[in-house]
Scaffold this motif. Sequence first.
Motif, mmCIF file in Angstrom:
data_model
loop_
_atom_site.group_PDB
_atom_site.id
_atom_site.type_symbol
_atom_site.label_atom_id
_atom_site.label_comp_id
_atom_site.label_asym_id
_atom_site.label_seq_id
_atom_site.Cartn_x
_atom_site.Cartn_y
_atom_site.Cartn_z
ATOM 1 N N ALA A 114 -0.224 4.257 -0.900
ATOM 2 C CA ALA A 114 -1.075 5.449 -0.954
ATOM 3 C C ALA A 114 -0.494 6.591 -0.121
ATOM 4 O O ALA A 114 -0.664 7.763 -0.462
ATOM 5 N N HIS A 115 0.196 6.257 0.954
ATOM 6 C CA HIS A 115 0.789 7.278 1.820
ATOM 7 C C HIS A 115 2.316 7.230 1.764
ATOM 8 O O HIS A 115 2.993 7.648 2.700
ATOM 9 N N GLY A 116 2.861 6.667 0.702
ATOM 10 C CA GLY A 116 4.307 6.579 0.535
ATOM 11 C C GLY A 116 4.786 5.140 0.667
ATOM 12 O O GLY A 116 4.021 4.236 0.999
ATOM 13 N N ASN A 174 6.024 2.068 5.402
ATOM 14 C CA ASN A 174 4.879 1.714 6.236
ATOM 15 C C ASN A 174 5.386 0.930 7.449
ATOM 16 O O ASN A 174 6.584 0.786 7.662
ATOM 17 N N ASP A 220 0.874 -1.175 0.000
ATOM 18 C CA ASP A 220 0.000 0.000 0.000
ATOM 19 C C ASP A 220 0.905 1.218 0.000
ATOM 20 O O ASP A 220 1.542 1.521 1.004
#
Length: 184
Positions: free
Chosen positions: A130-132, A135, A128
Amino acid sequence: MSSSEVHLRSTIGGVSVEGQLHTLSVWFILALRLMMGLAFLQAGLSKLLGGEFNAAGYLANQPASNGSPLADLFVAMSEMPLFMEFVNVAVPWGQLCIGLGLLVGCLTRLAAFWGAFMMVLFYFGNWDVAHGYINGDFAYMLVFLSVAAFGAGRILGLDATIEQYDVGGQPLVERYPWTRYLLG
């Protein structure tokens, strides 16, 4: 440099970095080792006690649904019955053993290596961005690598004792230098 600081220097590929660590850092290194040990012990126990663990559905569906660049590899793995039998044993028991090793500080570098390896697989499986690209899975991989690099098993851990075990009049790690890659 004061007596409460430790000077570090490392060179890799011709690039050198250096810095000073305060001796209080040892407590944070210990905390990282214990935190990851407890997290992996709990993850392994929950899989082992929660019924029959089966990773096939996750491997076949999760990476493909989230756009992982390794989705085809994960799907291929899920379609190999013998490999899935291995994974369904290796993941929960691996997490349990990694957790125990870290908690008691035994074979810490070996446990941290396999923990980092699992986190790389989880990183691509749980893809994922989506935020970079950074994670929790990526951060945990770095924590495992830090635990290994700092020899966290020597801090209130069994590795400190194991390394000094007498083998033919020499400490184990002097007699067999390769054990430094497993212990510490």
